[in-house]
Design an enzyme around this catalytic site. Sequence first.
Site, PDB file in Angstrom:
ATOM      1  N   GLU A   1       9.903  -3.989   5.095  1.00  0.00           N
ATOM      2  CA  GLU A   1       9.841  -5.477   4.849  1.00  0.00           C
ATOM      3  C   GLU A   1      10.926  -6.218   5.660  1.00  0.00           C
ATOM      4  O   GLU A   1      10.718  -7.362   5.891  1.00  0.00           O
ATOM      5  CB  GLU A   1      10.353  -5.746   3.359  1.00  0.00           C
ATOM      6  CG  GLU A   1       8.935  -5.499   2.176  1.00  0.00           C
ATOM      7  CD  GLU A   1       9.220  -5.011   1.061  1.00  0.00           C
ATOM      8  OE1 GLU A   1      10.366  -5.307   0.387  1.00  0.00           O
ATOM      9  OE2 GLU A   1       8.595  -4.373   0.183  1.00  0.00           O
TER      10      GLU A   1
ATOM     11  N   HIS B   1      13.835  -0.914   6.285  1.00  0.00           N
ATOM     12  CA  HIS B   1      12.822  -1.058   5.313  1.00  0.00           C
ATOM     13  C   HIS B   1      11.501  -1.735   5.849  1.00  0.00           C
ATOM     14  O   HIS B   1      11.829  -2.839   6.766  1.00  0.00           O
ATOM     15  CB  HIS B   1      13.123  -1.777   4.079  1.00  0.00           C
ATOM     16  CG  HIS B   1      12.312  -1.411   3.063  1.00  0.00           C
ATOM     17  ND1 HIS B   1      11.214  -2.438   2.869  1.00  0.00           N
ATOM     18  CD2 HIS B   1      11.870  -0.749   1.887  1.00  0.00           C
ATOM     19  CE1 HIS B   1      10.239  -1.987   1.798  1.00  0.00           C
ATOM     20  NE2 HIS B   1      10.869  -1.185   1.449  1.00  0.00           N
TER      21      HIS B   1
ATOM     22  N   GLU C   1       7.749   5.918   4.176  1.00  0.00           N
ATOM     23  CA  GLU C   1       7.086   5.149   3.255  1.00  0.00           C
ATOM     24  C   GLU C   1       5.901   4.440   3.847  1.00  0.00           C
ATOM     25  O   GLU C   1       5.810   3.571   4.843  1.00  0.00           O
ATOM     26  CB  GLU C   1       7.891   3.870   2.818  1.00  0.00           C
ATOM     27  CG  GLU C   1       9.276   4.229   2.003  1.00  0.00           C
ATOM     28  CD  GLU C   1       9.955   3.063   1.384  1.00  0.00           C
ATOM     29  OE1 GLU C   1       9.868   3.217   0.020  1.00  0.00           O
ATOM     30  OE2 GLU C   1       9.927   1.837   1.976  1.00  0.00           O
TER      31      GLU C   1
ATOM     32  N   LYS D   1      15.176  -4.644  -4.191  1.00  0.00           N
ATOM     33  CA  LYS D   1      14.669  -5.675  -3.465  1.00  0.00           C
ATOM     34  C   LYS D   1      15.206  -6.950  -3.894  1.00  0.00           C
ATOM     35  O   LYS D   1      16.264  -7.030  -4.061  1.00  0.00           O
ATOM     36  CB  LYS D   1      13.172  -5.818  -3.559  1.00  0.00           C
ATOM     37  CG  LYS D   1      12.478  -4.602  -3.188  1.00  0.00           C
ATOM     38  CD  LYS D   1      11.015  -4.519  -2.831  1.00  0.00           C
ATOM     39  CE  LYS D   1      10.405  -3.120  -2.521  1.00  0.00           C
ATOM     40  NZ  LYS D   1       9.150  -3.261  -2.190  1.00  0.00           N
TER      41      LYS D   1
ATOM     42  N   SER E   1       4.746   3.196  -4.193  1.00  0.00           N
ATOM     43  CA  SER E   1       4.182   3.348  -5.625  1.00  0.00           C
ATOM     44  C   SER E   1       4.368   4.374  -6.210  1.00  0.00           C
ATOM     45  O   SER E   1       3.492   5.225  -6.967  1.00  0.00           O
ATOM     46  CB  SER E   1       2.610   2.933  -5.333  1.00  0.00           C
ATOM     47  OG  SER E   1       2.168   1.637  -4.819  1.00  0.00           O
TER      48      SER E   1
ATOM     49  N   ASN F   1      14.859   0.901  -5.408  1.00  0.00           N
ATOM     50  CA  ASN F   1      15.175  -0.383  -4.216  1.00  0.00           C
ATOM     51  C   ASN F   1      14.844  -1.428  -4.953  1.00  0.00           C
ATOM     52  O   ASN F   1      13.503  -1.872  -5.189  1.00  0.00           O
ATOM     53  CB  ASN F   1      14.351  -0.135  -3.140  1.00  0.00           C
ATOM     54  CG  ASN F   1      14.427  -1.116  -2.136  1.00  0.00           C
ATOM     55  OD1 ASN F   1      15.159  -2.415  -2.252  1.00  0.00           O
ATOM     56  ND2 ASN F   1      13.258  -1.264  -1.209  1.00  0.00           N
TER      57      ASN F   1
ATOM     58  N   GLY G   1       4.060  -1.028  -3.174  1.00  0.00           N
ATOM     59  CA  GLY G   1       3.834  -2.318  -3.901  1.00  0.00           C
ATOM     60  C   GLY G   1       2.043  -2.287  -4.190  1.00  0.00           C
ATOM     61  O   GLY G   1       1.770  -3.388  -4.750  1.00  0.00           O
TER      62      GLY G   1
END
Length: 241
Positions: free
Chosen positions: A98, A96, A165, A11, A204, A9, A171
């Site tokens: 985010e 996702h 996730e 991003k 991660s 991904n 991250g």
Amino acid sequence: MRKIVLAGNWKMYKTQAEALEFLQGFLPQLDKTPEEREIVICAPFTALGTLCANMHGTRLRLGAQNVHWEEAGAYTGEISGPMLAELGARYAIIGHSERRQFFGETDETVNLRLKAAQRHGLTPILCVGETKEQRTAGVTEAHIFSQLEKDLVGIDQSNLVIAYEPIWAIGTGDTCDAKEANRVIGLIRSKLSNPDVPIQYGGSVKPDNIDEIMAQPEIDGALVGGASLEPASFAGIVNYK
Ligand code: PGA
């Protein structure tokens, strides 16, 4: 047999030129990757055309990071299924964290986007997962079950990938313990009508923890952010032991 899907991904990273440079470094490292592993790059919309044109004949698959539920319309800033399919996308990340956190994505819009992806021949990668607060409060399972219940209404489970996730692991370098990820993914599978849906772990994932993650019986792949941006590190992940 459940499929193994390893997806990057990207991003909001990489221009077209940077995407091409990645391909040049990455493709030769797929020579010995076992055939049954599906390798996917979910790139920014602007890089999809260039990537598609330079991936012909390779085993790498292309994915997007979102898709709108209408085919066309007055939806400034959005992208539709036919637009992505024309660019060679086979996958689309949907929901996702985010998107949910920063762009107001809800379970209702996630469900609409999942349906649209499937209508246009894309395989959605549905992301679910809990925050640190939810984990501490002991509501991880309840939260994920609620997401699945709402997100999957009317969804064809024969053309679907799910990514577990945990938001606190994204991250942060704070990977979820592989056995705990395995446990949650087993619970997710118990809620599905099709037990063969590939379920990835994301958060991660790095070359040095992928072996342990993929050794877990319930985990069918990974959704990889930061470590998918460099050819060597993503190759180290897709070529896990
Ligand atoms: P990360 O991101 O690998 O950088 O933690 C994962 C993701 O957001 O899908």
